[in-house]
Design a protein around this motif. Structure first.
Motif, short mmCIF file in Angstrom:
data_model
loop_
_atom_site.label_atom_id
_atom_site.label_comp_id
_atom_site.label_asym_id
_atom_site.label_seq_id
_atom_site.Cartn_x
_atom_site.Cartn_y
_atom_site.Cartn_z
N ASP A 275 0.83 -1.21 0.00
CA ASP A 275 0.00 0.00 0.00
C ASP A 275 0.86 1.26 0.00
OD1 ASP A 275 -2.30 -1.55 0.00
OD2 ASP A 275 -2.56 -1.43 2.19
N LYS A 276 1.94 1.24 0.77
CA LYS A 276 2.86 2.39 0.80
C LYS A 276 3.48 2.61 -0.57
CE LYS A 276 3.98 1.67 5.66
NZ LYS A 276 5.02 1.21 6.61
N PHE A 277 3.92 1.52 -1.18
CA PHE A 277 4.51 1.60 -2.52
C PHE A 277 3.51 2.15 -3.52
CE2 PHE A 277 5.25 -0.51 -6.67
CZ PHE A 277 6.46 0.07 -6.98
N ASP A 278 2.30 1.62 -3.51
CA ASP A 278 1.26 2.08 -4.43
C ASP A 278 1.00 3.58 -4.25
OD1 ASP A 278 1.03 -0.49 -5.47
OD2 ASP A 278 -0.75 -0.98 -4.28
N GLN A 279 0.96 4.04 -3.01
CA GLN A 279 0.74 5.46 -2.74
C GLN A 279 1.87 6.31 -3.33
OE1 GLN A 279 1.09 6.70 1.35
NE2 GLN A 279 0.08 8.65 0.96
N ILE A 280 3.09 5.89 -3.09
CA ILE A 280 4.25 6.63 -3.61
C ILE A 280 4.18 6.70 -5.13
CG2 ILE A 280 6.75 6.54 -3.92
CD1 ILE A 280 6.79 5.23 -1.04
N MET A 281 3.92 5.58 -5.77
CA MET A 281 3.92 5.54 -7.23
C MET A 281 2.78 6.36 -7.83
SD MET A 281 6.66 4.09 -7.41
CE MET A 281 7.18 3.50 -8.98
N ALA B 212 9.12 4.74 4.24
CA ALA B 212 7.95 5.47 4.73
C ALA B 212 7.94 5.35 6.25
CB ALA B 212 6.67 4.91 4.14
N ASP B 213 7.46 6.37 6.90
CA ASP B 213 7.36 6.36 8.36
C ASP B 213 8.70 6.04 9.02
OD1 ASP B 213 4.58 6.80 8.00
OD2 ASP B 213 4.27 4.64 7.78
N GLN C 249 8.06 12.49 3.27
CA GLN C 249 9.32 11.85 2.93
C GLN C 249 9.21 10.35 2.62
OE1 GLN C 249 12.15 13.67 2.34
NE2 GLN C 249 10.68 15.31 2.55
N LYS C 250 8.22 9.98 1.89
CA LYS C 250 8.08 8.60 1.42
C LYS C 250 8.65 8.52 0.01
CE LYS C 250 3.79 7.92 3.96
NZ LYS C 250 2.36 7.69 3.86
N TYR C 251 9.43 7.46 -0.25
CA TYR C 251 9.97 7.29 -1.60
C TYR C 251 10.27 5.82 -1.85
CZ TYR C 251 14.47 7.33 0.85
OH TYR C 251 15.51 7.07 1.71
#
Length: 135
Positions: free
Chosen positions: A5-11, A126-127, A75-77
C-alpha cells in the motif's frame, strides 16, 4: 498500511524519478530526472526521453539502471538498485496511462522515445522505516 500500500501510494503521488545509468563509455554513473508513470500490471516505470538525447545513448550502451522516486507525503519514496531499461513501442494502455498523468506531454511524444524500467524488488521508505517489496 502494509508495504504494498505504501509503494502504491508513492507511485501514484510521485511525478518524477531520478534514473541512474552508466555513461556511454561505462566509466561513471549519470543521473537524469524524468516524468514517469507506474504500470502496476507489469510492475514497470514508463518514461520518455528525447530520441537524440545523451540519456538514450547511455541506455543503448548500458541497460542496467537504478532509480529513486521523488519524496512524497512526509518523505516517502521508492528506490531500486538493479533495474533494466528498454525502449518500447507504446500500447494504447501505456499511452493512456502516461497522457492521463501528464496531459501536456502528448505534444512532445512524436519527438521522443518511450522506455520501461523493469525491476523485481524495490526498497520502500515510509514512516522512517525501509522495507523491501519483491514482485
Amino acid at each position: 498500511m502494509n508495504v504494498q500500500d505504501k509503494f502504491d501510494q508513492i507511485m501514484q503521488e510521485a511525478a518524477q524519478v531520478a534514473i541512474a545509468t552508466l555513461t556511454v563509455d561505462g566509466q561513471a554513473p549519470d543521473v537524469r530526472i524524468v516524468l514517469f508513470v507506474y504500470l502496476p500490471e507489469t510492475h514497470q516505470l514508463l518514461f520518455m526521453s528525447g530520441a537524440d538525447s545523451a540519456k538514450v545513448a547511455e541506455i543503448t550502451a548500458h541497460s542496467v539502471a537504478a532509480f529513486t522516486t521523488q519524496a512524497v507525503s512526509e518523505q516517502k519514496y521508492a528506490r531500486a538498485k538493479q533495474a533494466k531499461i528498454q525502449k518500447v513501442t507504446l500500447t494504447d494502455s501505456m499511452k493512456q496511462a502516461y497522457f492521463d498523468k501528464f496531459p501536456n506531454s502528448a505534444a512532445y511524444a512524436a519527438h521522443n522515445d518511450f522506455f520501461t524500467v523493469d525491476f523485481n524488488s524495490v526498497d520502500v521508505t515510509a514512516d522512517k522505516q525501509t522495507e523491501t517489496l519483491t514482485f
